[in-house]
Design an enzyme around this catalytic site. Structure first.
Site, short mmCIF file in Angstrom:
data_model
loop_
_atom_site.label_atom_id
_atom_site.label_comp_id
_atom_site.label_asym_id
_atom_site.label_seq_id
_atom_site.Cartn_x
_atom_site.Cartn_y
_atom_site.Cartn_z
N GLU A 174 -3.29 5.17 -13.52
CA GLU A 174 -3.93 6.08 -12.55
C GLU A 174 -3.95 7.43 -13.26
O GLU A 174 -2.89 7.93 -13.64
CB GLU A 174 -3.10 6.15 -11.27
CG GLU A 174 -3.79 7.02 -10.21
CD GLU A 174 -2.83 7.60 -9.18
OE1 GLU A 174 -3.29 7.93 -8.08
OE2 GLU A 174 -1.63 7.75 -9.48
N ASP A 204 2.58 -2.48 -9.29
CA ASP A 204 2.50 -1.03 -9.43
C ASP A 204 3.75 -0.56 -10.18
O ASP A 204 4.86 -0.99 -9.85
CB ASP A 204 2.48 -0.39 -8.03
CG ASP A 204 1.46 0.73 -7.92
OD1 ASP A 204 1.59 1.70 -8.69
OD2 ASP A 204 0.57 0.64 -7.07
N ASP A 258 1.46 -9.55 8.50
CA ASP A 258 2.87 -9.59 8.92
C ASP A 258 3.21 -11.01 9.37
O ASP A 258 2.50 -11.58 10.20
CB ASP A 258 3.07 -8.60 10.08
CG ASP A 258 4.46 -8.68 10.68
OD1 ASP A 258 5.39 -9.12 9.98
OD2 ASP A 258 4.60 -8.29 11.86
N ASP A 317 1.25 4.35 -11.95
CA ASP A 317 1.11 5.50 -11.06
C ASP A 317 1.17 6.83 -11.83
O ASP A 317 2.08 7.02 -12.65
CB ASP A 317 2.28 5.44 -10.06
CG ASP A 317 2.09 6.34 -8.87
OD1 ASP A 317 1.10 6.16 -8.14
OD2 ASP A 317 2.93 7.24 -8.67
N HIS A 365 -5.86 2.93 -1.73
CA HIS A 365 -4.93 3.34 -0.66
C HIS A 365 -4.82 4.86 -0.53
O HIS A 365 -4.17 5.34 0.38
CB HIS A 365 -3.56 2.74 -0.94
CG HIS A 365 -2.98 3.24 -2.23
ND1 HIS A 365 -3.52 2.92 -3.46
CD2 HIS A 365 -1.96 4.08 -2.49
CE1 HIS A 365 -2.84 3.53 -4.41
NE2 HIS A 365 -1.88 4.25 -3.85
N ASP A 366 -5.40 5.62 -1.46
CA ASP A 366 -5.31 7.08 -1.41
C ASP A 366 -6.60 7.74 -0.93
O ASP A 366 -6.64 8.98 -0.84
CB ASP A 366 -5.00 7.63 -2.81
CG ASP A 366 -3.59 7.31 -3.25
OD1 ASP A 366 -2.70 7.17 -2.38
OD2 ASP A 366 -3.36 7.18 -4.47
N ASP A 407 4.07 -8.29 4.94
CA ASP A 407 5.16 -8.74 4.08
C ASP A 407 4.69 -9.69 2.98
O ASP A 407 3.52 -10.08 2.94
CB ASP A 407 6.30 -9.35 4.92
CG ASP A 407 5.78 -10.32 5.98
OD1 ASP A 407 4.91 -11.14 5.63
OD2 ASP A 407 6.24 -10.24 7.14
C1 GLC Z 1 -0.22 8.02 -6.66
C2 GLC Z 1 -0.28 6.96 -5.60
C3 GLC Z 1 -0.06 7.60 -4.29
C4 GLC Z 1 1.32 8.23 -4.29
C5 GLC Z 1 1.49 9.18 -5.46
C6 GLC Z 1 2.92 9.49 -5.69
O1 GLC Z 1 -1.23 8.94 -6.54
O2 GLC Z 1 -1.47 6.26 -5.67
O3 GLC Z 1 -0.19 6.72 -3.22
O4 GLC Z 1 1.52 8.92 -3.10
O5 GLC Z 1 1.02 8.64 -6.66
O6 GLC Z 1 3.61 8.37 -6.16
#
Ligand code: GLC
Length: 564
Positions: free
Chosen positions: A258, A102, A25, A204, A333-334, A33
């Site tokens: 993904e 992304d 930040d 995604d 991140h998931d 940011d």
């Molecule tokens: C993917 C992303 C995740 C998000 C989901 C919906 O799995 O990695 O963080 O919540 O899609 O967009």
């Protein structure tokens, strides 16, 4: 004979994923940011990585931290401005790095102007940008939602007396790819970013984009696990091929999908070169390994076995041995932090297991993806109170558990290990307040262990730190092409303690030994030539193998040998 490889920058590159909200930040609002990332570019470059992947930075009401986009062509105000983004991109290019963004186009935000229009009337020009089910047809056939409080992916909207589809939260309506106009809009968005100089997209939940728009009853076999159903829509490959032809083929970019629900049998349909669809994707086999059967969010910490971990990686390596290319990741991140999940974050084993896991990703075939903080061995935070959690997934499921009268202690016990928030705590830069992430209280708590050596500043000056091990290991991968392209052969498939494999490439051969055990372990390896063996790196005291091929590894020790 080694097969001829099709060399590509994105195969030889190492990816560093940044969750912008948690990286740095600079504006003093407790939220990371764009300028913060720009400020840290020299650090990123110093890691030796090549490609930065940014989680979404687009305008968003942040129902799902940026995965609900309300304008695909502007930057989220909390993160900065487009001018700051452009400056970041130039900074990235100046350092010879690349940027992957992304692309979240299975759904948009309900605040996107398309949806605002779409829900106004049944004859609105944007109506067909989303999936609607008119209420006079009765209740729509069941569809499960990941983030809905009732688990229902259809939401009734009274303005037009119809239901709209949302595989994720009610604020993430699914886009209707069956509408050619919508697809063109998306291709234009992609071109907008490519024309700025962006080097690729992480896409995604890309296998979910195609739907049977007759919305048939969910076949029974998918009732427990709906993901493979979502991932196999009728026109998926038609759309990916079209996207490739119209957009991707015109730029030198990389794509990584993904891909929940995609199996080894289907893999090459996505990434074989002649298919002209994607370059790589993230499979979910490893991420499901410690989950309870058919329960995406319930984790069984004790459940996974090293033999299964090895089998998954060996199986996926084999898929791409001749065609296509894999991607390697242990967290993002998931999912929880890799060292807490696949290693051991106790004081005794943290160092070895964090560096052992780095060694693993950097000695496998496929493109390795590291998640910010993984280079210093950041760990799970294990929040005990629901008030500390920020993730819509945990918060909504908590409400659901409460209304179903479930045991909330069990719920929290699971989230402590499984919640996505474990991976979203602020980057630990130094030992000052808030770990150098921000001058203000961060949007999510910092892990207390930042004062115990788990920060960049302290690791920077310690030659033997996890951070400096990472740099060394990255350098080894970059200077030994065989670690990128070499054939992979698993040794000791039955061992629950040791992951051992060789990589063979032209006239080089490497042996990688990784201990996943809390105990010292002795074992034998037959048939390897050790006459000219040289240790390239080890995270612990090295035991040179003796003549009979006997080895010993300390707990979580890793060693990479060059054999030829
Ligand atoms: C993917 C992303 C995740 C998000 C989901 C919906 O799995 O990695 O963080 O919540 O899609 O967009």
């Amino acid at each position: 004979m080694t097969k001829k490889v099709n060399r590509q920058w994105w195969k030889e590159g190492i990816v560093y994923q940044i969750y912008p909200r948690s990286f740095q930040d600079t504006s003093g609002n407790g939220i990371g940011d764009i300028n913060g990332i720009a400020q840290r570019l020299d650090y990123i470059k110093s890691l030796g990585v090549d490609i930065i992947w940014l989680n979404p930075v687009y305008e968003s009401p942040n129902d799902d931290n940026g995965y609900d986009i309300s304008d695909y062509r502007s930057i989220m105000a909390e993160f900065g401005t487009m001018a700051e983004f452009d400056a970041l991109l130039s900074g990235i290019k100046e350092r010879g790095l690349k940027l992957v963004m992304d692309l979240v186009v299975n759904h948009s935000s309900d605040e996107h102007k398309w949806f605002v229009e779409s829900k106004k009337s049944r004859d609105n020009p944007y109506r067909d940008y989303y999936h609607w089910w008119p209420a006079e047809k009765g209740t729509p056939p069941k569809r499960w939602s990941y983030f809905d409080i009732d688990g229902n992916a259809w939401k009734y909207d009274k303005t037009t007396d119809a239901y709209y589809l949302h595989y994720f939260s009610v604020k993430q309506p699914d886009l209707k790819w069956e509408n050619q106009k919508l697809r063109q809009e998306i291709y234009d968005i992609m071109k907008f970013w490519f024309n700025k100089g962006v080097d690729g997209f992480r896409m995604d939940v890309i296998p979910f984009i195609s739907k049977d728009i007759n919305y048939p009853e969910l076949p029974k076999e998918f009732n427990e696990n709906f993901i493979p159903f979502y991932a196999n829509g009728p026109k998926l490959h038609e759309y990916l091929y079209e996207m490739h032809t119209q957009v991707l083929s015109k730029y030198d970019v990389m794509t990584v999908g993904e891909a929940p629900g995609v199996t080894t049998d289907q893999a090459l349909d996505f990434v074989a070169e002649h298919r002209e669809e994607l370059d790589m994707f993230f499979h979910f086999d490893l991420m499901s390994l410690d989950r309870e059967q058919d329960e995406v969010f319930w984790m069984n910490k004790e459940k996974w076995k090293l033999t299964e971990f090895k089998a998954i990686h060996s199986k996926w390596d084999a898929v791409f041995a001749e065609e296509g290319w894999g991607s390697l990741y242990l967290n993002n991140h998931d999912f929880p932090r890799s060292v807490s999940r696949w290693g051991n974050d106790s004081k005794t084993h943290w160092y070895n297991s964090a560096t052992m896991l780095q060694t693993f990703l950097l000695t496998m075939r496929g493109t390795p993806y590291f998640y910010y903080g993984e280079e210093i061995g950041m760990t799970n935070i294990n929040f005990k109170n629901i008030t500390d959690y920020r993730d819509i997934n945990t918060l909504n499921r908590f409400e659901m558990a409460k209304s179903n009268g479930e045991n909330l202690e069990d719920f929290i016990e699971n989230e402590k290990h499984a919640s996505r928030d474990n991976a979203r705590t602020p980057m630990q830069w130094d030992a000052t307040q808030h770990a150098g992430f921000s001058s203000q209280k961060p949007w999510i708590k910092v892990n207390d262990n930042y004062t115990e050596g788990l920060n960049v500043a302290e690791q920077e000056v310690d030659k033997t730190s996890v951070l400096n091990y990472f740099r060394q290991m990255v350098h080894i991968r970059k200077t030994h092409l065989g670690l990128v392209y070499g054939k992979y052969d698993l040794l000791l498939p039955e061992s629950e303690e040791v992951y051992a494999y060789t990589r063979t490439w032209e006239n080089t051969k490497y042996l990688v030994l990784l201990s996943f055990s809390t105990k010292g372990i002795s074992f034998k390896l037959e048939g390897l030539m050790f006459d000219r063996a040289k240790v390239l790196i080890s995270n612990d005291d090295v035991e040179t193998p003796h003549e009979k091929g006997s080895f010993y590894l300390e707990p979580y020790q890793s060693i990479v040998y060059e054999l030829l």
